[in-house]
Design a protein around this motif. Sequence first.
Motif, mmCIF file in Angstrom:
data_model
loop_
_atom_site.group_PDB
_atom_site.id
_atom_site.type_symbol
_atom_site.label_atom_id
_atom_site.label_comp_id
_atom_site.label_asym_id
_atom_site.label_seq_id
_atom_site.Cartn_x
_atom_site.Cartn_y
_atom_site.Cartn_z
ATOM 1 N N UNK A 28 0.836 -1.209 0.000
ATOM 2 C CA UNK A 28 0.000 0.000 0.000
ATOM 3 C C UNK A 28 0.868 1.256 0.000
ATOM 4 N N UNK A 29 1.952 1.251 0.777
ATOM 5 C CA UNK A 29 2.862 2.403 0.791
ATOM 6 C C UNK A 29 3.573 2.557 -0.540
ATOM 7 N N UNK A 100 -9.390 15.608 -10.458
ATOM 8 C CA UNK A 100 -8.400 15.102 -11.405
ATOM 9 C C UNK A 100 -8.140 13.613 -11.111
ATOM 10 N N UNK A 101 -7.870 12.808 -12.143
ATOM 11 C CA UNK A 101 -7.630 11.375 -11.925
ATOM 12 C C UNK A 101 -6.485 11.101 -10.951
ATOM 13 N N UNK A 102 -5.441 11.904 -11.003
ATOM 14 C CA UNK A 102 -4.306 11.695 -10.104
ATOM 15 C C UNK A 102 -4.713 11.932 -8.651
ATOM 16 N N UNK A 108 -7.510 7.359 -2.960
ATOM 17 C CA UNK A 108 -7.727 5.912 -2.810
ATOM 18 C C UNK A 108 -6.519 5.246 -2.161
ATOM 19 N N UNK A 109 -5.322 5.614 -2.601
ATOM 20 C CA UNK A 109 -4.104 5.023 -2.038
ATOM 21 C C UNK A 109 -3.933 5.422 -0.571
ATOM 22 N N UNK A 114 -4.523 4.030 5.301
ATOM 23 C CA UNK A 114 -5.201 4.309 6.565
ATOM 24 C C UNK A 114 -6.032 3.120 7.028
ATOM 25 N N UNK A 115 -6.689 2.449 6.079
ATOM 26 C CA UNK A 115 -7.513 1.292 6.421
ATOM 27 C C UNK A 115 -6.654 0.169 7.010
#
Length: 182
Positions: A28-29, A100-102, A108-109, A114-115
């Motif tokens: 994830x990182x 913006x998509x970025x 999301x990342x 965090x999750x």
Amino acid sequence: MSRLTNGLRKRMAQSVLNNAFEVKQKEAERNLHLVGDKFHADIYGAHLKAMQSLPKSWLPMNWGIRIAIAGQNHDVRFSEQRIIGKDHHYYRPKLYAGDEPICIEFIKATDACDKLKNERQAMEQEVEAILNSVQTFKKLWEVCPASKSILEKFEAKPMTAMLPAIQFDKVNAALGLPVGAV
């Protein structure tokens, strides 16, 4: 059987949690840092060649920058040190609207990191509760036998005492005792 101390319980809990979450957290990182690299390309892409042509000490190298997405400040980390504008690790070089998509990919990342962090904290409480409920390894193996494969390395095995090799013949001769009598 060895008793569980508080320090040992803490190390055991970290071992169990690392076994369950370390790979997921690193992935994830890594994804978050790849999005950071995309931000670097978006902000500096058109000027990167000119920035790299300047003398090395003119512009700083850094692991990240600060940006604003929809009015909220975010620290963005890169996968490696990159050249950035002066003071861009403190001040925002670009403001993003948030659609913006970025930016969506970054949010999301960040949410995924965090999750996983929250899941790990919740599981840490569960693991510590299990470890605090037992006093010995024997009881731990009875309560949670599945943990043995991960935690048995913490169990101190009894050491057999190694007595010094005594040459009784020499000692008896030195003391004036009959040689060969043990």
